[in-house]
Design an enzyme around this catalytic site. Structure first.
Site, PDB file in Angstrom:
ATOM      1  CB  SER A 194     -30.886  26.452 -26.439  1.00 30.07           C
ATOM      2  OG  SER A 194     -29.572  25.666 -26.418  1.00 30.07           O
TER       3      SER A 194
ATOM      4  CG  ASP B 258     -25.051  29.617 -30.467  1.00 30.02           C
ATOM      5  OD1 ASP B 258     -24.134  29.221 -29.309  1.00 30.02           O
ATOM      6  OD2 ASP B 258     -26.286  29.767 -30.281  1.00 30.02           O
TER       7      ASP B 258
ATOM      8  CG  HIS C  83     -26.724  29.796 -27.053  1.00 30.09           C
ATOM      9  ND1 HIS C  83     -27.381  29.160 -28.099  1.00 30.09           N
ATOM     10  CD2 HIS C  83     -27.316  29.189 -25.889  1.00 30.09           C
ATOM     11  CE1 HIS C  83     -27.978  27.885 -27.672  1.00 30.09           C
ATOM     12  NE2 HIS C  83     -28.081  27.830 -26.505  1.00 30.09           N
TER      13      HIS C  83
END
Lengths: 282, 282
Positions: free
Chosen positions: B153, B229, B262
């Site tokens: 991320s 996600d 995620h």
């Protein structure tokens, strides 16, 4: 009470190694509070019912420590095993608690308390045996007769004692760094006196060594223990389990792991071998 | 400043898959605060220096999320790789912060801030490049020329941009769910305006897509991204990275993973493939 089941609310679901890591809430009628538990379903569960193992966690844990830290999902996916991880005690503002990490919430010791004020809610043995198992059997894609159990520390004690007292319910048993004889260590003595009262005759049904002496060891048991575990000598005492298992028809397989401690770094290093052990018998 | 090194204090050490998971504290001269980072040393490091990879974590994380949740140690032990996991920002009561999880402490974006009050401490790019790397090179049993980098991320953005801006320092690069073009998403726009000011020309040096267009892609890059996600469309935008990489001599390998989110359940499911990718080039 047996075979009643709880309505489940799914609170989280994530893909993991081709399967699903799921978290459920339910209102427990045995514990009289809202409880949370987690289930890992391997990819094989989308095709057919799978064998399954209960994981019981240690002091201070809830259902998430194992789920996030043990790295078990990879091996469970390889072997096609589901893993059910309950919490370690009743929970909530209405549940009696004390300012201690080894008693009360987070420290249910997988027994049925008989002493006030604990007896109202601290019924973790009944919760697992008469509520959670029937609920899992009815709601999850598992083979009800193919059930194992394992755990860590207080949860290793829980896995050994629940299985030894109910040998027909579990076909495979293992433990990491279990409290081997709670009657003979400070954690156990404190908890048993509070939950079960001063008469130590009432303690024996929750002591692995006493249960083996009384009923025998009806399956092989795998135990892993780190040699650098700071609780080893005072609290865990695997030598008592070795002594109690002598002369039994099935072996106690004790692996002393050089330099490992009491943490999930130790558990994750050997969880694959434990899952293979369960898969072999399930 | 280059090649100064910090005195390290070991604060934790645990056996893990035959190696050691170690946590260090040091007083960072670049960030002007006490910092913590973690190192996994595989068993092979007891015999000889090993190749190594830096892991950069995402928003809200410190050095422990990866260490406890990714399950990377097993694969690192198999491949003989060390993994270094720094924190995501400067830390402490004396460090400027705001009441937001996507700015300030826990959200350093691996850049060098130029705007007050951030510029005093938020120098994460310099911290990693000019303090942590020389410190690791001097103190750990690693091969300094065999270095990779990966992250998740915000940390995927960090891995891509630090490597693209310093291609000679890193021989292997990968990312999970990276913020692919922070100039074109709300997280990045908010952080860059605060840390770097309103002139978006100053932002380009910290945007993977701009760096590829400017300098090219000097090695293959592996990216994994979950299709479920919740940040995919608004914040992550892997299609921009695919576009920027077209016509490059080395490929961008983008694996879209059906149904994954995620979380670290996604990372742990594919971390083994990323570690093999790094081992192949190191």
């Amino acid at each position: 009470m047996l075979n009643e089941i709880s309505a489940l609310t799914e609170v989280d679901r994530a893909r993991s190694f081709g399967g699903w890591q799921i978290r459920y809430e339910h209102q427990s009628f045995v514990l009289d509070c809202k409880m949370t538990f987690s289930v890992y379903l391997p990819p094989q569960a989308e095709e057919a019912n799978v064998s399954h193992v209960y994981w019981l966690s240690g002091l201070t844990c809830d259902d998430q420590n194992f789920v996030t830290k043990a790295g078990a999902q990879r091996y469970a996916a390889e072997q096609g095993l589901a893993i059910i991880a309950p919490d370690t005690s009743p929970r909530g503002n209405l549940i009696h608690d004390v300012d201690a990490w080894d008693l009360g919430q987070g420290a249910g010791f997988y027994l049925n308390a008989t002493q006030n004020p604990w007896s109202k809610n601290y019924q973790m043995a009944n919760y697992i045996l008469t509520e959670l198992i029937p609920t899992i059997n009815k709601t999850q894609p598992i083979r009800p007769e193919q059930r194992g159990i394992f755990g860590h520390s207080m949860g290793g004690h829980g896995a050994l004692t629940l299985a030894l007292a109910n040998p027909d319910l579990f076909k495979s048993v293992s433990a990491f760094s279990p409290i081997c004889s709670p009657m003979h260590c400070p954690w156990g003595e404190k908890a048993f006196e509070q939950y079960l009262g001063q008469d130590s005759n009432a303690w024996k049904q929750y002591d692995s060594c006493e249960l083996i002496k009384e009923h025998g060891l009806p399956w092989p048991v795998l135990v892993d223990q780190g040699t650098d575990d700071s609780f080893l000598e005072e609290q865990l005492k695997p030598e008592l389990l070795v002594d109690a298992s002598k002369g039994q028809p099935y072996p106690l397989i004790l692996n002393m792991r050089e330099g490992y401690d009491h943490s999930y770094h130790f558990i994750s290093s050997f969880i694959g071998e434990h899952i293979k052990h369960h898969a072999q018998y399930l």
